[in-house]
Design an enzyme around this catalytic site. Structure first.
Site, PDB file in Angstrom:
ATOM      1  N   LYS A   1       0.829  -1.214   0.000  1.00  0.00           N
ATOM      2  CA  LYS A   1       0.000   0.000   0.000  1.00  0.00           C
ATOM      3  C   LYS A   1       0.859   1.259   0.000  1.00  0.00           C
ATOM      4  O   LYS A   1       0.651   2.168  -0.809  1.00  0.00           O
ATOM      5  CB  LYS A   1      -0.906  -0.001   1.247  1.00  0.00           C
ATOM      6  CG  LYS A   1      -1.542   1.352   1.553  1.00  0.00           C
ATOM      7  CD  LYS A   1      -2.475   1.307   2.743  1.00  0.00           C
ATOM      8  CE  LYS A   1      -1.857   1.563   4.087  1.00  0.00           C
ATOM      9  NZ  LYS A   1      -1.573   2.971   4.422  1.00  0.00           N
ATOM     10  N   ASN A   2       1.807   1.332   0.931  1.00  0.00           N
ATOM     11  CA  ASN A   2       2.533   2.588   1.108  1.00  0.00           C
ATOM     12  C   ASN A   2       3.566   2.858   0.021  1.00  0.00           C
ATOM     13  O   ASN A   2       4.149   3.936  -0.020  1.00  0.00           O
ATOM     14  CB  ASN A   2       3.155   2.651   2.508  1.00  0.00           C
ATOM     15  CG  ASN A   2       2.073   2.814   3.565  1.00  0.00           C
ATOM     16  OD1 ASN A   2       0.927   3.152   3.242  1.00  0.00           O
ATOM     17  ND2 ASN A   2       2.422   2.560   4.812  1.00  0.00           N
TER      18      ASN A   2
ATOM     19  N   CYS B   1      -5.167  13.377  13.088  1.00  0.00           N
ATOM     20  CA  CYS B   1      -5.362  12.049  12.538  1.00  0.00           C
ATOM     21  C   CYS B   1      -5.647  11.108  13.694  1.00  0.00           C
ATOM     22  O   CYS B   1      -5.244  11.377  14.823  1.00  0.00           O
ATOM     23  CB  CYS B   1      -4.082  11.674  11.813  1.00  0.00           C
ATOM     24  SG  CYS B   1      -4.025  10.023  11.222  1.00  0.00           S
TER      25      CYS B   1
ATOM     26  N   ARG C   1       0.556  14.426  13.412  1.00  0.00           N
ATOM     27  CA  ARG C   1       1.061  14.303  12.039  1.00  0.00           C
ATOM     28  C   ARG C   1       1.156  15.621  11.263  1.00  0.00           C
ATOM     29  O   ARG C   1       0.489  15.805  10.226  1.00  0.00           O
ATOM     30  CB  ARG C   1       0.234  13.277  11.266  1.00  0.00           C
ATOM     31  CG  ARG C   1       0.226  11.935  11.957  1.00  0.00           C
ATOM     32  CD  ARG C   1      -0.496  10.884  11.181  1.00  0.00           C
ATOM     33  NE  ARG C   1       0.300  10.343  10.089  1.00  0.00           N
ATOM     34  CZ  ARG C   1      -0.157   9.451   9.220  1.00  0.00           C
ATOM     35  NH1 ARG C   1      -1.386   9.024   9.304  1.00  0.00           N
ATOM     36  NH2 ARG C   1       0.619   8.992   8.271  1.00  0.00           N
TER      37      ARG C   1
ATOM     38  N   ASP D   1       3.829   0.472  12.204  1.00  0.00           N
ATOM     39  CA  ASP D   1       2.618  -0.099  11.604  1.00  0.00           C
ATOM     40  C   ASP D   1       2.372  -1.545  12.047  1.00  0.00           C
ATOM     41  O   ASP D   1       1.333  -2.128  11.711  1.00  0.00           O
ATOM     42  CB  ASP D   1       2.694  -0.015  10.071  1.00  0.00           C
ATOM     43  CG  ASP D   1       2.671   1.428   9.595  1.00  0.00           C
ATOM     44  OD1 ASP D   1       2.250   2.311  10.365  1.00  0.00           O
ATOM     45  OD2 ASP D   1       3.094   1.681   8.445  1.00  0.00           O
TER      46      ASP D   1
ATOM     47  N   ARG E   1      -9.030  -0.264   4.396  1.00  0.00           N
ATOM     48  CA  ARG E   1      -8.128   0.752   3.823  1.00  0.00           C
ATOM     49  C   ARG E   1      -6.795   0.134   3.407  1.00  0.00           C
ATOM     50  O   ARG E   1      -6.151   0.629   2.483  1.00  0.00           O
ATOM     51  CB  ARG E   1      -7.831   1.852   4.858  1.00  0.00           C
ATOM     52  CG  ARG E   1      -9.017   2.696   5.211  1.00  0.00           C
ATOM     53  CD  ARG E   1      -8.596   3.791   6.129  1.00  0.00           C
ATOM     54  NE  ARG E   1      -7.517   4.572   5.505  1.00  0.00           N
ATOM     55  CZ  ARG E   1      -6.928   5.604   6.065  1.00  0.00           C
ATOM     56  NH1 ARG E   1      -7.314   6.005   7.258  1.00  0.00           N
ATOM     57  NH2 ARG E   1      -5.965   6.252   5.448  1.00  0.00           N
TER      58      ARG E   1
HETATM   59  N1  EPU Z   1       6.246  14.342  10.990  1.00  0.00           N
HETATM   60  C1  EPU Z   1       6.377  15.669  11.341  1.00  0.00           C
HETATM   61  N2  EPU Z   1       6.485  16.600  10.337  1.00  0.00           N
HETATM   62  C2  EPU Z   1       6.463  16.256   9.020  1.00  0.00           C
HETATM   63  C3  EPU Z   1       6.312  14.900   8.678  1.00  0.00           C
HETATM   64  C4  EPU Z   1       6.213  13.960   9.678  1.00  0.00           C
HETATM   65  O1  EPU Z   1       6.407  16.006  12.508  1.00  0.00           O
HETATM   66  O2  EPU Z   1       6.556  17.162   8.162  1.00  0.00           O
HETATM   67  C5  EPU Z   1       6.113  13.335  12.050  1.00  0.00           C
HETATM   68  C6  EPU Z   1       4.723  12.683  12.011  1.00  0.00           C
HETATM   69  O3  EPU Z   1       3.809  13.456  12.737  1.00  0.00           O
HETATM   70  C7  EPU Z   1       4.961  11.332  12.641  1.00  0.00           C
HETATM   71  C8  EPU Z   1       6.396  11.019  12.222  1.00  0.00           C
HETATM   72  O4  EPU Z   1       6.991  12.262  11.826  1.00  0.00           O
HETATM   73  O5  EPU Z   1       4.881  11.435  14.020  1.00  0.00           O
HETATM   74  C9  EPU Z   1       6.491  10.026  11.090  1.00  0.00           C
HETATM   75  O6  EPU Z   1       5.872  10.532   9.952  1.00  0.00           O
HETATM   76  P1  EPU Z   1       6.292  10.125   8.473  1.00  0.00           P
HETATM   77  O7  EPU Z   1       6.277  11.341   7.635  1.00  0.00           O
HETATM   78  O8  EPU Z   1       7.530   9.295   8.496  1.00  0.00           O
HETATM   79  O9  EPU Z   1       5.072   9.190   8.085  1.00  0.00           O
HETATM   80  P2  EPU Z   1       4.059   9.346   6.876  1.00  0.00           P
HETATM   81  O10 EPU Z   1       4.786   9.524   5.606  1.00  0.00           O
HETATM   82  O11 EPU Z   1       3.011  10.328   7.223  1.00  0.00           O
HETATM   83  C10 EPU Z   1       4.094   6.788   6.353  1.00  0.00           C
HETATM   84  C11 EPU Z   1       3.066   5.702   6.240  1.00  0.00           C
HETATM   85  C12 EPU Z   1       2.503   5.387   7.616  1.00  0.00           C
HETATM   86  C13 EPU Z   1       3.658   4.953   8.520  1.00  0.00           C
HETATM   87  C14 EPU Z   1       4.737   6.048   8.553  1.00  0.00           C
HETATM   88  C15 EPU Z   1       5.956   5.659   9.360  1.00  0.00           C
HETATM   89  C16 EPU Z   1       2.127   6.111   4.072  1.00  0.00           C
HETATM   90  C17 EPU Z   1       0.940   6.466   3.260  1.00  0.00           C
HETATM   91  N3  EPU Z   1       1.973   6.142   5.373  1.00  0.00           N
HETATM   92  O12 EPU Z   1       3.394   7.909   6.897  1.00  0.00           O
HETATM   93  O13 EPU Z   1       1.634   4.278   7.426  1.00  0.00           O
HETATM   94  O14 EPU Z   1       3.170   4.745   9.815  1.00  0.00           O
HETATM   95  O15 EPU Z   1       5.156   6.345   7.214  1.00  0.00           O
HETATM   96  O16 EPU Z   1       6.506   4.497   8.883  1.00  0.00           O
HETATM   97  O17 EPU Z   1       3.166   5.767   3.543  1.00  0.00           O
HETATM   98  C18 EPU Z   1      -0.198   2.871   7.865  1.00  0.00           C
HETATM   99  O18 EPU Z   1       0.028   2.300   6.790  1.00  0.00           O
HETATM  100  O19 EPU Z   1      -0.977   2.401   8.728  1.00  0.00           O
HETATM  101  C19 EPU Z   1       0.483   4.134   8.157  1.00  0.00           C
HETATM  102  C20 EPU Z   1       0.050   4.994   9.059  1.00  0.00           C
END
Ligand code: EPU
Length: 423
Positions: A22-23, A116, A121, A305, A397
């Protein structure tokens, strides 16, 4: 409202197949916006988040068609630069259209994602990175605007290895002028997928999988045909299904290289594992789960995850396990539901202290978010009696056909309430 009804206590046996990641898929769909030619993404799971991303791309003007398990995406020269609020609200990953739209159209307007279910996030690192590439970024009335006719390569240092920021910036930098370096980049296997897909489109990116990614901007990108890796979180979830039911599952699409921290923890818990080849792992539950400690970390650390699913595992261990969530500030909602099944868990801050109770008992539980939902299904499979898992929409999802896959390896599981959807 749909629910899963599970009669637990049956050891799962046989072969189970893992769908595409998915991701990874969601980001490749966004990357397709950079191309002037059709792109094909293969091994795409039929899950709700992918359907939402199809809607996002269509709302921007792209043509998106399914052919079997492949998605064909064709993007016209004229694209809308606004990603609508309704879609961003239902799936945060839609903010990944920001980088590609900005660099392709010179401007973008994206609804500001709110809080969220699993935590705050913010997207500050995405925005700082786009500014570093020369974009003007501002917020107004719930929308983020970014503008910049020709982005310029830059040195970007992320405060934290954010998966989404790394990918958004890789996509924007692919068509920026000159060289971009992303330091402290996320190192997840899905980032490598973005690099490989973009390079097939003609981008010049290297370093994905390490904490330093270098991108030489090019003038334009063409089409690509790409097969996505299996979903490591789905694989890990089915590994736990074998462990928790004392079963014997051969998991096709469990890539050992992507699951290092998970395999390590399962061995520590006393689960028997055998890597049959690069993408196949056999997991046997011994009936005795040893307690363990874990903290979630960015890759290659233990994945957040799979944290809820491991909390479920710990509830039936012989002893006290300690699990700390380090990535999100609100990802322990499954604890309250697991307690309804007899779990003994105390939460202190972001740490769950779990006294294993040997066996859980079936109950009616409600799914608060995607991965918590998987944890509740696992708990139901291992519990005595009947478990009713409500609000299954969250699970849909990210897990393709979960009840079909589990039923095929012996689980007594059925979906109810489908007729309401048909109305
Ligand atoms: N964060 C910030 N500022 C930013 C970006 C992130 O503070 O500008 C913080 C977030 O709030 C969070 C942490 O950094 O606490 C990690 O966020 P990250 O950006 O790494 O995650 P993401 O890209 O939003 C993806 C996956 C998530 C998975 C995370 C971590 C997708 C669509 N989602 O999210 O997947 O938990 O990486 O591995 O790729 C899931 O599939 O259930 C899911 C939530």
């Amino acid at each position: 409202m749909e629910r899963l009804v599970i009669r637990g206590g049956v050891p799962l046996k046989g072969r189970i197949h893992v769908s595409g990641a998915k991701n990874a898929v969601l980001k490749l769909m966004c990357a397709s916006l950079l191309s002037h030619e059709p792109c094909c993404i293969r091994n795409v799971p039929r899950i709700k988040d992918v359907a939402t991303m199809c809607d996002v791309l269509r709302s921007l003007g792209a043509r998106v068609d399914w052919r079997g398990s492949s998605l064909w995406i064709e993007v016209p020269d004229k694209l809308d630069y606004t990603a609508p609020h309704e879609l961003i609200k239902s799936m945060r990953a839609s903010i990944q259209v920001m980088g590609p739209l900005l660099v392709r159209l010179g401007k973008v307007r994206v609804s500001l994602p709110g809080g969220c279910a699993i935590g705050d996030r913010p997207i500050d690192m995405h925005l700082r990175g786009l500014r570093a590439l020369g974009a003007r970024v501002w917020e107004d009335q719930g929308y983020i605007y970014a503008q910049g006719e020709r982005l310029r390569g830059a040195e970007i240092h992320l405060d934290y290895p954010s998966v989404g920021a790394t990918e958004n910036l890789m996509m924007a930098a692919a068509l920026a002028k000159g060289k971009t370096t992303i330091q402290n980049a996320a190192m997840e296997p899905e980032i490598i997928e973005s690099q490989e897909f973009l390079n097939k489109m003609g981008a010049r990116i290297r370093g994905a999988g390490t904490n330093k990614i270098e991108i030489e901007g090019v003038e334009e990108l063409g089409g690509a045909d790409y097969q996505v890796i299996p979903d490591r979180v789905e694989a890990g979830s089915y590994m736990l299904a074998a462990a928790m039911t004392g079963g014997d599952l051969t998991i096709e699409g469990a890539v050992a290289d992507h699951l290092g921290a998970v395999i390590h923890k399962l061995l520590e818990a006393g689960v028997e594992l055998e890597c049959l080849d690069r993408e196949t792992i056999r997991v046997r539950g011994t009936g005795l789960i040893r307690p363990f400690h874990l903290r979630t970390r960015p890759y290659p650390g233990f994945p957040t995850d799979l944290q809820p699913q491991f909390v479920a595992l710990a509830t039936i261990a012989r002893g006290i396990s300690i699990i700390t969530e380090e990535i999100y500030n609100n990802r322990l909602k499954h604890v309250a539901e697991l307690r309804r099944m007899g779990a003994d868990i105390v939460v202190e801050g972001q740490t769950a202290i779990i006294r294993g109770v040997g066996r859980l008992s079936g109950a009616v539980v409600s799914v608060p978010d995607l991965r918590a939902g998987a944890a509740l299904v696992l708990a139901g499979l291992a519990a005595d009696g009947e478990t009713v898992v409500e609000d299954v929409g969250h699970i849909d999802r990210g897990y393709e056909g979960i009840e079909g896959k589990l039923a095929a390896v012996g689980a007594q599981i059925r979906r109810e309430g489908i007729e309401e959807r048909a109305c």
